[in-house]
Scaffold this motif. Structure first.
Motif, PDB file in Angstrom:
ATOM      1  N   HIS A 270     -11.022  28.252   4.611  1.00  0.00           N
ATOM      2  CA  HIS A 270      -9.778  28.225   3.850  1.00  0.00           C
ATOM      3  C   HIS A 270      -8.754  28.800   4.662  1.00  0.00           C
ATOM      4  CE1 HIS A 270     -10.852  26.481   0.073  1.00  0.00           C
ATOM      5  NE2 HIS A 270     -11.897  27.073   0.182  1.00  0.00           N
ATOM      6  N   ARG A 271      -8.940  29.715   5.402  1.00  0.00           N
ATOM      7  CA  ARG A 271      -7.945  30.549   6.203  1.00  0.00           C
ATOM      8  C   ARG A 271      -7.276  29.555   7.359  1.00  0.00           C
ATOM      9  NH1 ARG A 271     -11.372  35.231   5.676  1.00  0.00           N
ATOM     10  NH2 ARG A 271     -12.103  34.816   7.664  1.00  0.00           N
ATOM     11  N   ARG A 272      -8.218  28.940   7.880  1.00  0.00           N
ATOM     12  CA  ARG A 272      -7.920  27.901   8.956  1.00  0.00           C
ATOM     13  C   ARG A 272      -7.305  26.815   8.354  1.00  0.00           C
ATOM     14  NH1 ARG A 272     -10.853  23.682  12.208  1.00  0.00           N
ATOM     15  NH2 ARG A 272     -12.403  23.551  10.598  1.00  0.00           N
ATOM     16  N   VAL A 273      -7.626  26.246   7.284  1.00  0.00           N
ATOM     17  CA  VAL A 273      -6.676  25.140   6.700  1.00  0.00           C
ATOM     18  C   VAL A 273      -5.449  25.654   6.506  1.00  0.00           C
ATOM     19  CG1 VAL A 273      -6.649  23.624   4.737  1.00  0.00           C
ATOM     20  CG2 VAL A 273      -8.709  23.830   5.918  1.00  0.00           C
ATOM     21  N   GLY A 274      -5.302  26.958   5.759  1.00  0.00           N
ATOM     22  CA  GLY A 274      -3.932  27.544   5.440  1.00  0.00           C
ATOM     23  C   GLY A 274      -3.110  27.653   6.684  1.00  0.00           C
ATOM     24  N   ALA A 275      -3.655  28.207   7.849  1.00  0.00           N
ATOM     25  CA  ALA A 275      -2.869  28.411   9.079  1.00  0.00           C
ATOM     26  C   ALA A 275      -2.271  27.021   9.398  1.00  0.00           C
ATOM     27  CB  ALA A 275      -3.917  29.209  10.072  1.00  0.00           C
ATOM     28  N   VAL A 276      -3.071  26.000   9.363  1.00  0.00           N
ATOM     29  CA  VAL A 276      -2.632  24.749  10.015  1.00  0.00           C
ATOM     30  C   VAL A 276      -1.534  23.998   9.190  1.00  0.00           C
ATOM     31  CG1 VAL A 276      -3.362  22.403  10.583  1.00  0.00           C
ATOM     32  CG2 VAL A 276      -4.905  24.018  11.237  1.00  0.00           C
ATOM     33  N   ARG A 277      -1.801  24.338   7.687  1.00  0.00           N
ATOM     34  CA  ARG A 277      -0.743  23.900   6.627  1.00  0.00           C
ATOM     35  C   ARG A 277       0.498  24.690   7.138  1.00  0.00           C
ATOM     36  NH1 ARG A 277      -2.465  23.563   0.559  1.00  0.00           N
ATOM     37  NH2 ARG A 277      -0.387  22.801   0.518  1.00  0.00           N
ATOM     38  N   GLY A 278       0.430  25.899   7.555  1.00  0.00           N
ATOM     39  CA  GLY A 278       1.789  26.778   7.626  1.00  0.00           C
ATOM     40  C   GLY A 278       2.453  26.218   8.802  1.00  0.00           C
ATOM     41  N   LEU A 279       1.642  25.827  10.136  1.00  0.00           N
ATOM     42  CA  LEU A 279       2.157  25.527  11.287  1.00  0.00           C
ATOM     43  C   LEU A 279       2.947  24.084  11.216  1.00  0.00           C
ATOM     44  CD1 LEU A 279      -0.651  26.320  13.891  1.00  0.00           C
ATOM     45  CD2 LEU A 279       1.570  27.549  13.621  1.00  0.00           C
ATOM     46  N   LEU A 280       2.177  23.195  10.362  1.00  0.00           N
ATOM     47  CA  LEU A 280       2.781  21.825  10.102  1.00  0.00           C
ATOM     48  C   LEU A 280       3.814  21.773   9.256  1.00  0.00           C
ATOM     49  CD1 LEU A 280      -0.529  19.863   9.089  1.00  0.00           C
ATOM     50  CD2 LEU A 280       0.971  19.776  11.258  1.00  0.00           C
ATOM     51  N   GLY A 281       4.082  22.822   8.432  1.00  0.00           N
ATOM     52  CA  GLY A 281       5.505  23.124   7.677  1.00  0.00           C
ATOM     53  C   GLY A 281       6.284  23.963   8.050  1.00  0.00           C
ATOM     54  N   GLY A 282       6.242  24.850   9.023  1.00  0.00           N
ATOM     55  CA  GLY A 282       6.811  26.054   9.280  1.00  0.00           C
ATOM     56  C   GLY A 282       8.255  25.665   9.888  1.00  0.00           C
ATOM     57  N   ASP A 283       8.912  26.571  10.334  1.00  0.00           N
ATOM     58  CA  ASP A 283      10.185  26.413  10.837  1.00  0.00           C
ATOM     59  C   ASP A 283      10.146  25.833  12.212  1.00  0.00           C
ATOM     60  OD1 ASP A 283      11.499  27.798   8.768  1.00  0.00           O
ATOM     61  OD2 ASP A 283      11.174  29.699   9.806  1.00  0.00           O
ATOM     62  N   LEU A 284       8.931  26.011  12.921  1.00  0.00           N
ATOM     63  CA  LEU A 284       8.859  25.221  14.246  1.00  0.00           C
ATOM     64  C   LEU A 284       7.638  24.230  13.917  1.00  0.00           C
ATOM     65  CD1 LEU A 284       9.899  25.088  17.178  1.00  0.00           C
ATOM     66  CD2 LEU A 284       8.237  26.930  17.915  1.00  0.00           C
ATOM     67  N   PRO A 285       7.768  23.173  13.252  1.00  0.00           N
ATOM     68  CA  PRO A 285       6.738  22.292  13.076  1.00  0.00           C
ATOM     69  C   PRO A 285       5.863  21.726  14.158  1.00  0.00           C
ATOM     70  CG  PRO A 285       8.755  21.532  11.910  1.00  0.00           C
ATOM     71  CD  PRO A 285       9.013  22.476  12.988  1.00  0.00           C
ATOM     72  N   TRP A 286       4.479  22.048  14.212  1.00  0.00           N
ATOM     73  CA  TRP A 286       3.671  21.612  15.129  1.00  0.00           C
ATOM     74  C   TRP A 286       2.970  20.349  14.677  1.00  0.00           C
ATOM     75  CZ3 TRP A 286      -1.884  21.306  14.304  1.00  0.00           C
ATOM     76  CH2 TRP A 286      -2.672  20.947  15.463  1.00  0.00           C
ATOM     77  N   HIS A 287       2.974  19.415  15.593  1.00  0.00           N
ATOM     78  CA  HIS A 287       2.430  17.978  15.512  1.00  0.00           C
ATOM     79  C   HIS A 287       1.106  17.564  16.248  1.00  0.00           C
ATOM     80  CE1 HIS A 287       6.173  17.079  13.340  1.00  0.00           C
ATOM     81  NE2 HIS A 287       6.884  17.641  14.388  1.00  0.00           N
ATOM     82  N   PRO A 288       0.149  17.428  15.787  1.00  0.00           N
ATOM     83  CA  PRO A 288      -1.218  16.982  16.363  1.00  0.00           C
ATOM     84  C   PRO A 288      -1.054  16.482  17.446  1.00  0.00           C
ATOM     85  CG  PRO A 288      -1.571  17.295  13.852  1.00  0.00           C
ATOM     86  CD  PRO A 288      -0.074  17.070  14.273  1.00  0.00           C
ATOM     87  N   GLU A 289      -1.676  16.206  18.586  1.00  0.00           N
ATOM     88  CA  GLU A 289      -1.481  15.604  19.746  1.00  0.00           C
ATOM     89  C   GLU A 289      -2.689  14.554  19.681  1.00  0.00           C
ATOM     90  OE1 GLU A 289       0.323  15.786  22.420  1.00  0.00           O
ATOM     91  OE2 GLU A 289       1.673  17.598  21.578  1.00  0.00           O
ATOM     92  N   PRO A 290      -2.543  13.428  20.434  1.00  0.00           N
ATOM     93  CA  PRO A 290      -3.564  12.440  20.400  1.00  0.00           C
ATOM     94  C   PRO A 290      -4.743  12.777  20.836  1.00  0.00           C
ATOM     95  CG  PRO A 290      -1.969  11.769  21.895  1.00  0.00           C
ATOM     96  CD  PRO A 290      -1.256  13.022  21.080  1.00  0.00           C
ATOM     97  N   VAL A 291      -6.125  12.397  20.164  1.00  0.00           N
ATOM     98  CA  VAL A 291      -7.371  12.759  20.776  1.00  0.00           C
ATOM     99  C   VAL A 291      -7.932  11.274  20.866  1.00  0.00           C
ATOM    100  CG1 VAL A 291      -9.623  13.928  20.565  1.00  0.00           C
ATOM    101  CG2 VAL A 291      -7.254  15.042  19.607  1.00  0.00           C
ATOM    102  N   PRO A 292      -8.261  10.925  22.119  1.00  0.00           N
ATOM    103  CA  PRO A 292      -9.057   9.510  22.386  1.00  0.00           C
ATOM    104  C   PRO A 292     -10.438   9.692  22.098  1.00  0.00           C
ATOM    105  CG  PRO A 292      -8.509  10.651  24.337  1.00  0.00           C
ATOM    106  CD  PRO A 292      -7.657  11.330  23.329  1.00  0.00           C
ATOM    107  N   GLU A 293     -11.218   8.723  21.752  1.00  0.00           N
ATOM    108  CA  GLU A 293     -12.761   8.616  21.428  1.00  0.00           C
ATOM    109  C   GLU A 293     -13.278   8.736  22.758  1.00  0.00           C
ATOM    110  OE1 GLU A 293     -15.602   9.282  20.457  1.00  0.00           O
ATOM    111  OE2 GLU A 293     -14.996   8.610  18.577  1.00  0.00           O
ATOM    112  N   LEU A 294     -13.858   9.669  23.127  1.00  0.00           N
ATOM    113  CA  LEU A 294     -14.418   9.961  24.473  1.00  0.00           C
ATOM    114  C   LEU A 294     -15.982  10.406  24.341  1.00  0.00           C
ATOM    115  CD1 LEU A 294     -11.815  11.079  26.839  1.00  0.00           C
ATOM    116  CD2 LEU A 294     -13.049   9.123  27.135  1.00  0.00           C
ATOM    117  N   GLU A 295     -16.620  10.467  23.166  1.00  0.00           N
ATOM    118  CA  GLU A 295     -17.851  11.001  22.921  1.00  0.00           C
ATOM    119  C   GLU A 295     -18.965  10.170  23.878  1.00  0.00           C
ATOM    120  OE1 GLU A 295     -21.057  12.094  19.607  1.00  0.00           O
ATOM    121  OE2 GLU A 295     -19.030  11.188  19.113  1.00  0.00           O
TER     122      GLU A 295
END
Length: 233
Positions: free
Chosen positions: A47-72
């Motif tokens: 829950h803390r992790r989800v809350g932290a990510v939500r805070g980063l996505l909607g903060g004053d300096l929004p963070w946008h996830p980078e592309p992650v190709p399928e390489l497994e």
């Protein structure tokens, strides 16, 4: 929690719904593989992790996830000695390295709230940053998946020699065409490629004059595509 209870709660359907918001195919797969847990400490940490990510996505300096190709699958193959990646797999590897680097930089940015950075720090520290390898791949392989001439001095030399050889080959074929008798020439004559070989179109009755190897015929069969002996050599 037993399977019957999970079915009543439509747990798999819930995971599918959440997976639909994932930023990458590997992320969606991880979501669908989640198993329910009664571990309170684990739940609170998540829950803390989800809350932290939500805070980063909607903060004053929004963070946008980078592309992650399928390489497994590609990564798993590298466990076998002697296995190599294709050019496109290497490009995907460069994307993954770049995404890890950008994400690490973004989540360690001191302009973002310290509390959020602290929650995500364990994940950030696990991210691999390999700038030299990332740049080496981008230097050697173009966006079209082809190896660049600049990948190595030897490759540049070989390709230069190949281009010169192709040019000389076409000149040879043009000379052969120019020496044909008029009644042996096919209409709209030009050097072409058949079965991966450079050939010239010749009327059927002129093939013996040209010699060489026939690599195909026109729809009517009146024109044959011939690789002359000089071109074979």
């Amino acid at each position: 929690m037993n399977t019957h209870a999970l079915g009543i709660l439509e747990y798999p359907r819930l995971l599918d719904l959440v997976a639909g918001f994932a930023a990458s195919a590997p992320g969606a797969a991880r979501v669908r593989a989640l198993a329910p847990s009664a571990d309170l400490a684990w739940l609170e940490a998540e829950h803390r992790r989800v809350g932290a990510v939500r805070g980063l996505l909607g903060g004053d300096l929004p963070w946008h996830p980078e592309p992650v190709p399928e390489l497994e699958e590609a990564l798993a193959r590298l466990r076998v000695v002697g296995i190599m990646w294709s050019a496109n797999e290497l490009l995907s590897g460069a994307v993954l390295l770049r995404s890890a680097r950008h994400t690490r930089e973004a989540l360690r940015d001191e302009r973002r709230p310290a509390v959020l950075r602290a929650v995500l720090a364990p994940f950030v520290e696990r991210m691999v940053v390999a700038r030299p390898e990332e740049e080496a791949i981008e230097h050697a392989i173009g966006e079209d998946g082809l190896v660049r001439d600049e990948a190595s001095p030897a490759l540049r030399r070989i390709r230069r020699e190949l281009r010169a050889s192709h040019g000389e080959l076409i000149r040879i074929l043009e000379r052969v065409m120019g020496g044909l008798e008029s009644h042996h020439r096919a209409p709209d004559m030009s050097v072409t490629v058949r079965e991966g070989r450079y050939v010239i179109p010749v009327r059927r009755e002129g093939v013996r004059q040209v010699g060489g190897i026939v690599h195909g015929a026109s729809g009517t069969g009146g024109t044959l595509f011939v690789e002359p002996p000089a071109a074979i050599e």
